[in-house]
Design an enzyme around this catalytic site. Structure first.
Site, PDB file in Angstrom:
ATOM      1  N   HIS A   1       0.849  -1.192   0.000  1.00 56.17           N
ATOM      2  CA  HIS A   1       0.000   0.000   0.000  1.00 56.17           C
ATOM      3  C   HIS A   1       0.881   1.238   0.000  1.00 56.17           C
ATOM      4  CE1 HIS A   1      -3.730  -2.175   0.637  1.00 56.17           C
ATOM      5  NE2 HIS A   1      -3.122  -2.898   1.555  1.00 56.17           N
TER       6      HIS A   1
ATOM      7  N   CYS B   1      -2.196   5.393  -4.455  1.00 60.00           N
ATOM      8  CA  CYS B   1      -2.857   4.082  -4.585  1.00 60.00           C
ATOM      9  C   CYS B   1      -3.922   4.123  -5.680  1.00 60.00           C
ATOM     10  CB  CYS B   1      -3.473   3.675  -3.254  1.00 60.00           C
ATOM     11  SG  CYS B   1      -4.208   2.033  -3.282  1.00 60.00           S
TER      12      CYS B   1
END
Length: 109
Positions: free
Chosen positions: A21, A33
């Protein structure tokens, strides 16, 4: 951090993997992201539709994981199109890395 690993043979993409992430912002507001997801899923969808092929896709939720393998049976013009689309994806991901390198890293193997 998002790790993008591209696996090549004879300078052609065989598969790629995204994991991790970015954590560049709160959940739902993480622009890195969102950008990486949009670019990668867009490229996968484009290859599947424009090259009329199924890709071998493995996804995982919590770990932010995507593995895509190009079938060896994909040949000729369709393979060339797929390579061009995935190389375009990498250009976009490199642009994101250039701006937000603390959140994404690309590697070729």
């Amino acid at each position: 951090m998002i790790q993008v690993t591209v696996f090549r043979s004879n300078n052609q993409i065989e598969s790629f993997e995204l994991s991790g992430h970015a954590d560049s912002g709160p959940y739902g507001y993480d622009l890195v992201c969102a950008g990486v997801s949009a670019v990668s899923i867009g490229a996968v969808n484009a290859v599947m539709e424009l090259c009329e092929t199924d890709l071998e896709i493995e996804q995982g939720g919590e770990g932010g994981y995507l593995h895509v393998e190009i079938p060896r049976s994909l040949k000729g013009e369709k393979r060339e199109k797929a390579m061009l689309l995935f190389e375009g994806m990498l250009v976009s991901l490199k642009s994101i890395e250039a701006e937000y390198g603390q959140f994404i890293r690309l590697e070729n193997k």
